[in-house]
Design an enzyme around this catalytic site. Structure first.
Site: not given
Length: 90
Positions: A15-16
């Protein structure tokens, strides 16, 4: 071109934050590195949006391929990064 398959180690996948750390590391390398799922078209490891679009989860297998100066070292460094739990290091 050398390549390696690696299992995503971050508990929440790429994810980010983990993706951003991976892209930053890839951007510092001289070698050109791509990442993707085995059997699918790879993406530039220096592109955050492309890496996020892989939607890689913890335990997924990704393939890293590198070319140019320092290709083997680049693969080793990025494989170590991807296989670790980058969320635990927060």
């Amino acid at each position: 071109m050398p390549s390696i398959q690696i299992t995503v180690g971050s508990s929440s996948g790429l994810h980010a934050r983990p993706a951003s750390l991976f892209v930053q590391a890839a951007s510092r390398l001289q070698a050109k590195v791509t990442v993707g799922r085995p059997g699918q078209a790879p993406v530039d490891a220096r592109s955050l949006l492309s890496v996020l679009a892989l939607a890689a989860r913890c335990g997924d297998t990704l393939e890293l391929t590198a070319s140019g100066d320092g290709a083997e070292e680049a693969l080793e460094a990025l494989a170590d990064l991807l296989s670790s739990d980058l969320d635990a290091a927060a």
